[in-house]
Design a protein around this motif. Structure first.
Motif, short mmCIF file in Angstrom:
data_model
loop_
_atom_site.label_atom_id
_atom_site.label_comp_id
_atom_site.label_asym_id
_atom_site.label_seq_id
_atom_site.Cartn_x
_atom_site.Cartn_y
_atom_site.Cartn_z
N ILE A 210 0.85 -1.19 0.00
CA ILE A 210 0.00 0.00 0.00
C ILE A 210 0.89 1.24 0.00
CG2 ILE A 210 -1.88 1.21 1.17
CD1 ILE A 210 -2.47 -1.41 2.67
N ARG A 211 1.81 1.26 0.95
CA ARG A 211 2.76 2.36 1.15
C ARG A 211 2.07 3.61 1.67
NH1 ARG A 211 7.80 1.46 -2.79
NH2 ARG A 211 7.47 -0.72 -3.24
N LEU A 212 2.89 4.57 2.06
CA LEU A 212 2.39 5.82 2.61
C LEU A 212 2.56 6.98 1.65
CD1 LEU A 212 3.77 5.44 6.26
CD2 LEU A 212 1.42 5.10 5.50
N ASN A 213 3.13 6.71 0.46
CA ASN A 213 3.37 7.79 -0.50
C ASN A 213 2.30 7.83 -1.59
OD1 ASN A 213 4.16 5.42 -1.67
ND2 ASN A 213 6.08 6.20 -2.50
N ASN A 214 1.10 7.35 -1.23
CA ASN A 214 -0.06 7.48 -2.10
C ASN A 214 -1.28 7.69 -1.21
OD1 ASN A 214 -1.49 4.82 -1.57
ND2 ASN A 214 0.56 4.13 -2.14
N LEU A 215 -2.42 7.86 -1.82
CA LEU A 215 -3.63 8.15 -1.04
C LEU A 215 -4.61 6.98 -1.02
CD1 LEU A 215 -4.27 11.86 -2.09
CD2 LEU A 215 -3.00 10.97 -0.13
N LEU A 216 -4.11 5.76 -1.23
CA LEU A 216 -4.95 4.58 -1.08
C LEU A 216 -5.39 4.45 0.38
CD1 LEU A 216 -2.90 2.09 -3.27
CD2 LEU A 216 -5.04 3.21 -3.88
N VAL A 217 -6.58 3.95 0.60
CA VAL A 217 -7.14 3.96 1.95
C VAL A 217 -7.10 2.60 2.63
CG1 VAL A 217 -8.69 5.88 1.45
CG2 VAL A 217 -9.47 3.54 1.03
N ASP A 218 -6.37 1.63 2.07
CA ASP A 218 -6.36 0.28 2.63
C ASP A 218 -5.77 0.26 4.05
OD1 ASP A 218 -7.01 -1.54 0.04
OD2 ASP A 218 -5.77 0.18 -0.49
N TYR A 219 -4.66 0.95 4.26
CA TYR A 219 -4.08 1.01 5.61
C TYR A 219 -4.97 1.86 6.52
CZ TYR A 219 -0.55 1.32 9.27
OH TYR A 219 0.13 1.22 10.47
N VAL A 220 -5.58 2.89 5.98
CA VAL A 220 -6.48 3.75 6.76
C VAL A 220 -7.64 2.93 7.30
CG1 VAL A 220 -8.05 5.72 6.64
CG2 VAL A 220 -5.84 5.82 5.47
N PHE A 221 -8.19 2.03 6.48
CA PHE A 221 -9.24 1.13 6.94
C PHE A 221 -8.82 0.39 8.20
CE2 PHE A 221 -11.68 0.29 2.73
CZ PHE A 221 -12.60 1.26 3.08
N ALA A 222 -7.64 -0.24 8.11
CA ALA A 222 -7.16 -1.08 9.21
C ALA A 222 -6.94 -0.28 10.48
CB ALA A 222 -5.87 -1.79 8.79
N ILE A 223 -6.28 0.86 10.37
CA ILE A 223 -5.88 1.59 11.57
C ILE A 223 -7.08 2.30 12.21
CG2 ILE A 223 -5.21 3.78 10.49
CD1 ILE A 223 -3.30 1.81 13.21
N ILE A 224 -8.04 2.75 11.42
CA ILE A 224 -9.24 3.35 12.01
C ILE A 224 -10.10 2.28 12.68
CG2 ILE A 224 -11.43 4.50 11.49
CD1 ILE A 224 -10.03 6.28 9.57
N THR A 225 -10.14 1.08 12.09
CA THR A 225 -10.84 -0.03 12.74
C THR A 225 -10.18 -0.38 14.06
OG1 THR A 225 -11.44 -0.90 10.56
CG2 THR A 225 -11.69 -2.38 12.43
N VAL A 226 -8.86 -0.39 14.08
CA VAL A 226 -8.13 -0.63 15.33
C VAL A 226 -8.50 0.41 16.38
CG1 VAL A 226 -5.84 -0.58 16.40
CG2 VAL A 226 -6.19 -1.84 14.27
N ALA A 227 -8.51 1.68 15.97
CA ALA A 227 -8.88 2.76 16.90
C ALA A 227 -10.32 2.57 17.39
CB ALA A 227 -8.72 4.11 16.22
N GLY A 228 -11.20 2.12 16.50
CA GLY A 228 -12.58 1.85 16.90
C GLY A 228 -12.66 0.76 17.95
N ILE A 229 -11.88 -0.32 17.76
CA ILE A 229 -11.85 -1.42 18.73
C ILE A 229 -11.29 -0.95 20.06
CG2 ILE A 229 -10.74 -3.63 19.23
CD1 ILE A 229 -10.92 -4.23 16.21
N VAL A 230 -10.25 -0.14 20.03
CA VAL A 230 -9.67 0.41 21.26
C VAL A 230 -10.72 1.21 22.03
CG1 VAL A 230 -8.00 2.06 22.19
CG2 VAL A 230 -7.30 0.46 20.40
N GLY A 231 -11.48 2.03 21.31
CA GLY A 231 -12.50 2.84 21.96
C GLY A 231 -13.58 1.99 22.60
N ILE A 232 -13.98 0.91 21.93
CA ILE A 232 -14.99 0.01 22.50
C ILE A 232 -14.47 -0.60 23.80
CG2 ILE A 232 -16.24 -2.17 22.13
CD1 ILE A 232 -16.36 -1.42 19.16
N PHE A 233 -13.20 -0.95 23.82
CA PHE A 233 -12.58 -1.50 25.03
C PHE A 233 -12.51 -0.45 26.14
CE2 PHE A 233 -8.68 -2.05 27.54
CZ PHE A 233 -8.95 -3.27 28.14
N VAL A 234 -12.10 0.76 25.79
CA VAL A 234 -11.91 1.81 26.79
C VAL A 234 -13.24 2.28 27.37
CG1 VAL A 234 -11.15 4.20 27.10
CG2 VAL A 234 -9.71 2.59 25.85
N TYR A 235 -14.27 2.37 26.53
CA TYR A 235 -15.57 2.92 26.96
C TYR A 235 -16.57 1.84 27.34
CZ TYR A 235 -13.77 7.11 24.59
OH TYR A 235 -13.01 8.18 24.20
N GLN A 236 -16.14 0.62 27.56
CA GLN A 236 -17.07 -0.48 27.77
C GLN A 236 -17.98 -0.29 28.98
OE1 GLN A 236 -15.03 -4.20 28.96
NE2 GLN A 236 -13.15 -3.01 28.87
#
Length: 467
Positions: A210-236
């Motif tokens: 994927i790399r970081l020198n383009n604007l593809l959103v594949d890594y963005v999908f993964a990392i925002i999902t991770v942040a979403g999971i973290v929030g569910i854990f923190v705010y449970q």
């Protein structure tokens, strides 16, 4: 002028983060939450054809929030509390600075993002509105504009350039990555915190397709999902904050790209499991009704922006490339026949079982790593743990993603691209990165629970069981 504009935008980011602390958003989630809130606000302005004034209003609001926070803190109306600087904070600051310097000087690699996200940003920056049916420069008209709106906000103040867009996307990635440190039981332990830093670094290895020198959103999908999971854990244990968090993150994921439904489903299932686990004891039917109502209400709020977008697409465009369409799937099947589908399936299996496949290597690394960690912690540290159960869940996620990816190749991708599995490693790296983060966050918590001193207040450099 670009420096002043960039500073103005940075102050706005700080303002949103500071304001969210006042309403008790977890400190490690304030950066990404603030960015996603701005995305939603910009989306609303864009949909009513007020994007340009909306950008100024949303950014100015952040600066006003910062000034208000400083005034309230100076007058003693609110306390400005910080958790202090930890080792991982220094590492993240260093990572952010280095990557910003590198990406700011990098050319933009032209994948299919050049026909959508980068072009979309440029279009909106200079026209001040979303593209319409007569603006033929945008061929992916059904793709939602969430990340493009955020990048448009940045380049409006920092100046339009490839480097500014790349840095803007990395700000989004950095903010989402920072959330993983909210899962640490003890943030003073360098071992655990640096294992999470190592996880971020390793994720960039599996991000090579994927790399970081383009604007593809594949890594963005993964990392925002991770942040979403973290929030569910923190705010449970905070139902209202939990519902707001899930609605925001699911809503934004759906506005990043149509294929985000898979990652939204992960958050929804995690949310449902959390609601069930933390249900209040009482009449079973009443509790089921309450959980169902809360789940459906949250999902409705999350889906409304995407429903609005779908209505906009159908009213604005007659046809759209990559639009979700049952008719398109039927035509694909009729055109290629069973033989073509079998060939695609064979190529797919060959790629999965190839030792040269980076995603397969990642799958094996995660499995072997968690199995080894489970065995060492259980038999050598004599500490039972649930890492094997987690691994089974991660493998299930991978298998389901394999199935959905095969379905995309068979049903919606042109045969010439499908038979070569165009973009396979790029797509699969998303789920590898997602599983890597989930596995390592769980492992770090298990490691912490094996420490001799479990009272965090009593821990010191001398609290060891033996020399």
């Amino acid at each position: 002028m670009a420096i002043i504009g960039g500073l103005f935008f940075a102050l706005a980011l700080i303002g949103y983060s500071s304001a969210l602390r006042l309403v008790h958003v977890n400190p490690y989630l304030t950066w990404i939450t603030g960015i996603l809130i701005q995305m939603m606000l910009l989306y609303g302005f864009a949909m009513v054809n007020l994007l340009r004034p909306g950008i100024w209003l949303v950014t100015s609001l952040g600066v006003v929030l910062l000034i208000t926070r400083l005034v309230l803190g100076y007058t003693g109306k609110v306390s400005i509390h910080h958790d202090g600087l930890h080792l991982f904070d220094i590492w993240m600051i260093f990572l952010g600075i280095v990557m910003a310097i590198v990406l700011g000087q990098s050319p933009l690699i032209h994948y299919d993002n050049f026909s959508h996200w980068a072009t979309m940003v440029k279009f909106m920056t200079y026209t001040g509105h979303l593209p319409g049916a007569t603006d033929t420069i945008i061929s992916f008209s059904s793709y939602p504009p969430a990340t493009a709106l955020f990048l448009t906000q940045i380049v409006t103040f920092a100046g339009f350039s490839a480097g500014a867009m790349l840095v803007g996307q990395f700000i989004l990635i950095w903010a989402a990555s920072y959330t993983i440190f909210a899962t640490l039981r003890d943030r003073t332990r360098g071992l655990n915190s640096m294992l999470l830093c190592l996880t971020i670094a390793i994720s960039y290895v599996f991000n090579i397709n994927i790399r970081l020198n383009n604007l593809l959103v594949d890594y963005v999908f993964a990392i925002i999902t991770v942040a979403g999971i973290v929030g569910i854990f923190v705010y449970q244990s905070r139902p209202k904050m939990l519902a707001a968090h899930v609605a925001l993150f699911c809503g934004v994921l759906l506005l990043i790209k149509n294929s985000a439904a898979f990652f939204v489903a992960i958050l929804v299932i995690d949310y449902l499991a959390t609601l069930i686990h933390h249900r209040v004891r009482g009449h079973r039917f009443r509790q089921t009704l309450k959980i169902t109502a809360r789940l459906l209400g949250t999902l409705l709020v999350a889906a409304l922006p995407f429903i609005w977008w779908e209505i906009h697409v159908h009213l604005t465009f007659t046809t759209s490339k990559h639009e979700i369409s049952a008719a398109a799937y039927q035509n694909q099947f009729a055109r290629e026949g069973v033989t073509g589908l079998i060939k695609i399936g064979q190529a797919f299996l060959n790629q999965i079982f190839s030792w040269q496949s980076l995603s397969t290597q990642g799958f094996l690394v995660i499995n072997l790593g968690l199995i080894a960690a489970w065995a060492i912690i259980k038999f050598m540290c004599h500490h039972p743990n649930s890492l094997l159960k987690l691994l089974g869940l991660l493998d299930l996620i991978t298998l389901i993603y394999y199935g959905s990816l095969l379905g995309m190749y068979v049903l919606s991708m042109p045969y010439a691209e499908a038979i070569t599995l165009d973009g396979f490693e790029r797509y699969m790296s998303t789920v590898v990165v997602l599983n890597l983060f989930i596995g390592m966050m769980a492992l770090v918590r298990v490691i912490d629970k094996t420490f001799y001193e479990q009272n965090l207040a009593e821990r010191s450099p001398r609290t060891f069981r033996s020399i």
